[in-house]
Write a protein that holds these residues in place. Structure first.
Motif, mmCIF file in Angstrom:
data_model
loop_
_atom_site.group_PDB
_atom_site.id
_atom_site.type_symbol
_atom_site.label_atom_id
_atom_site.label_comp_id
_atom_site.label_asym_id
_atom_site.label_seq_id
_atom_site.Cartn_x
_atom_site.Cartn_y
_atom_site.Cartn_z
ATOM 1 N N SER A 218 0.820 -1.220 0.000
ATOM 2 C CA SER A 218 0.000 0.000 0.000
ATOM 3 C C SER A 218 0.855 1.271 0.000
ATOM 4 C CB SER A 218 -0.961 0.019 1.204
ATOM 5 O OG SER A 218 -1.822 -1.087 1.148
ATOM 6 N N VAL A 219 2.018 1.169 -0.608
ATOM 7 C CA VAL A 219 2.911 2.316 -0.782
ATOM 8 C C VAL A 219 2.999 2.579 -2.279
ATOM 9 C CG1 VAL A 219 5.263 3.177 -0.479
ATOM 10 C CG2 VAL A 219 4.242 1.727 1.281
ATOM 11 N N ALA A 220 2.896 3.835 -2.671
ATOM 12 C CA ALA A 220 2.910 4.191 -4.087
ATOM 13 C C ALA A 220 4.201 3.715 -4.762
ATOM 14 C CB ALA A 220 2.777 5.697 -4.249
ATOM 15 N N ALA A 221 4.056 3.186 -5.972
ATOM 16 C CA ALA A 221 5.199 2.679 -6.725
ATOM 17 C C ALA A 221 6.270 3.756 -6.910
ATOM 18 C CB ALA A 221 4.738 2.141 -8.077
ATOM 19 N N LYS A 222 5.850 4.973 -7.193
ATOM 20 C CA LYS A 222 6.814 6.070 -7.379
ATOM 21 C C LYS A 222 7.611 6.325 -6.102
ATOM 22 C CE LYS A 222 5.044 8.817 -11.145
ATOM 23 N NZ LYS A 222 4.757 10.161 -11.606
ATOM 24 N N LEU A 223 6.960 6.221 -4.975
ATOM 25 C CA LEU A 223 7.634 6.444 -3.693
ATOM 26 C C LEU A 223 8.670 5.341 -3.438
ATOM 27 C CD1 LEU A 223 7.835 8.206 -1.183
ATOM 28 C CD2 LEU A 223 6.028 6.841 -0.162
ATOM 29 N N ILE A 224 8.304 4.105 -3.715
ATOM 30 C CA ILE A 224 9.241 2.987 -3.539
ATOM 31 C C ILE A 224 10.451 3.183 -4.437
ATOM 32 C CG2 ILE A 224 9.585 0.507 -3.851
ATOM 33 C CD1 ILE A 224 6.572 0.177 -3.165
ATOM 34 N N SER A 225 10.189 3.474 -5.697
ATOM 35 C CA SER A 225 11.258 3.657 -6.672
ATOM 36 C C SER A 225 12.161 4.818 -6.282
ATOM 37 C CB SER A 225 10.667 3.895 -8.058
ATOM 38 O OG SER A 225 11.686 4.077 -8.999
ATOM 39 N N SER A 226 11.581 5.914 -5.900
ATOM 40 C CA SER A 226 12.334 7.098 -5.499
ATOM 41 C C SER A 226 13.199 6.805 -4.278
ATOM 42 C CB SER A 226 11.371 8.243 -5.205
ATOM 43 O OG SER A 226 12.067 9.375 -4.768
ATOM 44 N N PHE A 227 12.631 6.129 -3.308
ATOM 45 C CA PHE A 227 13.365 5.775 -2.090
ATOM 46 C C PHE A 227 14.577 4.907 -2.421
ATOM 47 C CE2 PHE A 227 14.264 2.862 1.394
ATOM 48 C CZ PHE A 227 14.511 3.747 2.419
ATOM 49 N N LEU A 228 14.369 3.892 -3.244
ATOM 50 C CA LEU A 228 15.482 3.005 -3.606
ATOM 51 C C LEU A 228 16.573 3.759 -4.349
ATOM 52 C CD1 LEU A 228 13.539 -0.198 -4.680
ATOM 53 C CD2 LEU A 228 14.935 0.101 -2.639
ATOM 54 N N ASN A 229 16.167 4.607 -5.276
ATOM 55 C CA ASN A 229 17.138 5.381 -6.050
ATOM 56 C C ASN A 229 17.907 6.370 -5.182
ATOM 57 O OD1 ASN A 229 16.774 4.275 -8.666
ATOM 58 N ND2 ASN A 229 14.875 5.407 -8.867
ATOM 59 N N GLN A 230 17.199 7.122 -4.355
ATOM 60 C CA GLN A 230 17.829 8.182 -3.569
ATOM 61 C C GLN A 230 18.596 7.676 -2.350
ATOM 62 O OE1 GLN A 230 14.813 11.081 -2.675
ATOM 63 N NE2 GLN A 230 14.549 11.658 -4.817
ATOM 64 N N HIS A 231 18.048 6.690 -1.668
ATOM 65 C CA HIS A 231 18.657 6.247 -0.418
ATOM 66 C C HIS A 231 19.547 5.021 -0.545
ATOM 67 C CE1 HIS A 231 16.518 9.214 1.971
ATOM 68 N NE2 HIS A 231 15.444 8.934 1.248
ATOM 69 N N HIS A 232 19.344 4.249 -1.592
ATOM 70 C CA HIS A 232 20.153 3.042 -1.766
ATOM 71 C C HIS A 232 20.949 3.059 -3.061
ATOM 72 C CE1 HIS A 232 18.653 0.989 1.786
ATOM 73 N NE2 HIS A 232 17.445 1.409 1.467
ATOM 74 N N GLY A 233 20.681 4.058 -3.908
ATOM 75 C CA GLY A 233 21.409 4.182 -5.161
ATOM 76 C C GLY A 233 21.254 3.008 -6.092
ATOM 77 N N MET A 234 20.064 2.418 -6.090
ATOM 78 C CA MET A 234 19.835 1.266 -6.960
ATOM 79 C C MET A 234 18.420 1.260 -7.511
ATOM 80 S SD MET A 234 19.474 -1.938 -4.265
ATOM 81 C CE MET A 234 21.135 -1.812 -3.697
#
Length: 107
Positions: A24-40
């Motif tokens: 129940s978390v927006a796909a864009k938020l998941i993607s953004s989090f992974l990109n910004q905080h994990h660099g992947m």
């Protein structure tokens, strides 16, 4: 938590939208989090879990009857090429070399 507890990565058809629906978390938020905080990317994130699963299964004596490819597919990979590339990227060695090293440790 969805990856650790629910092992969503075992689904070979897992995608960002499935994870978003499950959590129940927006796909864009998941993607953004992974990109910004994990660099992947999402795929790299998922494949990291899959590679760890393969490593665990390769070292499990009760699963020695399975082939490396069989273990890869049971761990969520749906392509041999993707599996080989991801495995080497995460471990630094090929699956065969990883296995050979494990046998040397126990011998």
């Amino acid at each position: 938590e969805a990856m650790e507890k629910d092992k969503l990565y075992l689904d070979p058809e897992l995608n960002l939208n499935k994870v978003a629906a499950h959590t129940s978390v927006a796909a864009k938020l998941i993607s953004s989090f992974l990109n910004q905080h994990h660099g992947m990317s999402f795929n790299d994130f998922v494949n990291g879990y899959r590679v760890r699963e393969v490593c665990d299964r390769l070292t499990d004596p009760s699963l020695q009857y399975l082939t490396i490819s069989g273990i890869a597919f049971e761990s969520g990979f749906n392509s041999q090429a993707t599996f080989q590339r991801a495995f080497k990227s995460y471990t630094g060695v090929s699956p065969r070399n990883f296995l050979a090293r494990q046998y040397k440790k126990t011998a």
